[in-house]
Design an enzyme around this catalytic site. Structure first.
Site, PDB file in Angstrom:
ATOM      1  CB  CYS A   1      -0.880   0.000   1.250  1.00  7.95           C
ATOM      2  SG  CYS A   1      -1.932   1.454   1.403  1.00  7.95           S
TER       3      CYS A   1
ATOM      4  CG  HIS B   1      -5.541  -2.105  -1.544  1.00 11.64           C
ATOM      5  ND1 HIS B   1      -4.527  -2.736  -0.867  1.00 11.64           N
ATOM      6  CD2 HIS B   1      -5.333  -0.774  -1.372  1.00 11.64           C
ATOM      7  CE1 HIS B   1      -3.744  -1.828  -0.296  1.00 11.64           C
ATOM      8  NE2 HIS B   1      -4.211  -0.615  -0.588  1.00 11.64           N
ATOM      9  CD  GLU B   2      -6.499   1.562  -4.346  1.00  7.49           C
ATOM     10  OE1 GLU B   2      -6.632   2.541  -3.602  1.00  7.49           O
ATOM     11  OE2 GLU B   2      -5.429   0.925  -4.422  1.00  7.49           O
TER      12      GLU B   2
ATOM     13  CG  HIS C   1      -7.301   2.979   0.669  1.00  5.49           C
ATOM     14  ND1 HIS C   1      -6.605   3.270   1.823  1.00  5.49           N
ATOM     15  CD2 HIS C   1      -6.418   2.354  -0.142  1.00  5.49           C
ATOM     16  CE1 HIS C   1      -5.357   2.833   1.701  1.00  5.49           C
ATOM     17  NE2 HIS C   1      -5.219   2.268   0.522  1.00  5.49           N
TER      18      HIS C   1
HETATM   19 ZN    ZN Z   1      -3.556   1.295  -0.143  1.00  7.52          ZN
END
Ligand code: ZN
Length: 182
Positions: A95, A137-138, A141
Site C-alpha cells: 500500500c 483494496h481501493e 480505503h
Molecule cells: Zn492502499
C-alpha cells in the site's frame, strides 16, 4: 497538473469514510488526473482519494496485466460491490500509505462492481485476479479500511511497529516505492 502528497499510516484521514461524489465537474477530472500521475510516479497501481487527503469516493488504478485496458477507464467513482466469488487467494500486497511493506492478504478472485466514471455515467465491471485485488483494496480505503486490517495478527503487529518507528525516525523509509502498492 501536479503531484499530490501521499498520506501515510498515522494520518487520521486514512481512517475516515469518503463521501459520495455528486459533482462531475472539471475539478473532479483534475483531481483524478493528479491522482493518476501521483500513483504512477510512486510506482503504485491504485490510489484512493483518502490517500491524498480528499474524502471523496474516487480511486485511480492501473492494471499492468490488462492488455485491452481502456486508458480512459483508470478512474472509478462511487463504487459499490455487487457480488464477489467464494474463491479467494492469498497474495502479497502492499500500500502506498505503508511504503515498502508487503504482507499476504486474502482477497476474492472475482468481483462485480457498479460505479460511475468521471462524467457520471454508470457502469458495471467484472474483475478477476489482480484487478479484483486492486479494486477491493481501493474500495476498502474509501471506507477507512486499510490492508493491515486483513493481516494475520503477527504481521499486523509488525507493520504497525515499523510504521511507528519510522514516525520517530523518518530517515528509515525506503526510497523505492512498492510495485504492488495501492
Ligand atoms: Zn492502499
Amino acid at each position: 497538473m501536479g503531484l499530490l502528497e501521499i498520506r501515510v499510516f498515522g494520518d487520521p484521514v486514512l481512517r475516515q469514510a469518503a463521501l459520495e461524489v455528486r459533482d462531475f465537474d472539471g475539478a473532479l477530472a483534475r483531481l483524478a488526473e493528479d491522482m493518476a500521475l501521483t500513483m504512477r510516479e510512486a510506482g503504485g497501481v491504485g490510489l484512493a482519494a483518502n490517500q491524498v487527503g480528499v474524502l471523496r469516493r474516487l480511486f485511480t488504478f492501473d492494471d499492468p496485466g490488462d492488455d485491452d485496458h481502456d486508458p480512459s477507464a483508470g478512474a472509478v467513482v462511487n463504487p459499490v460491490l455487487l457480488d464477489a466469488s467464494e474463491d479467494s487467494e492469498l497474495v502479497d500486497e502492499g500500500c502506498l500509505s505503508f511504503p515498502g511493506l508487503f504482507y499476504p492478504v486474502e482477497r476474492q478472485l472475482e468481483v462485480v462492481v457498479r460505479h460511475q466514471d468521471l462524467r457520471g455515467e454508470e457502469h458495471e465491471t467484472t474483475l478477476h485476479g489482480f484487478g479484483a485485488r486492486i479494486w477491493l483494496h481501493e474500495m476498502d480505503h474509501l471506507n477507512g479500511v486499510l490492508f493491515i486490517d486483513h493481516l494475520a495478527r503477527h504481521d499486523r503487529r509488525e507493520a504497525m511497529r515499523i510504521m511507528r518507528e519510522r514516525d520517530l525516525d523518518p530517515r528509515d523509509v525506503p526510497g523505492v516505492a512498492p510495485a504492488i502498492g495501492g
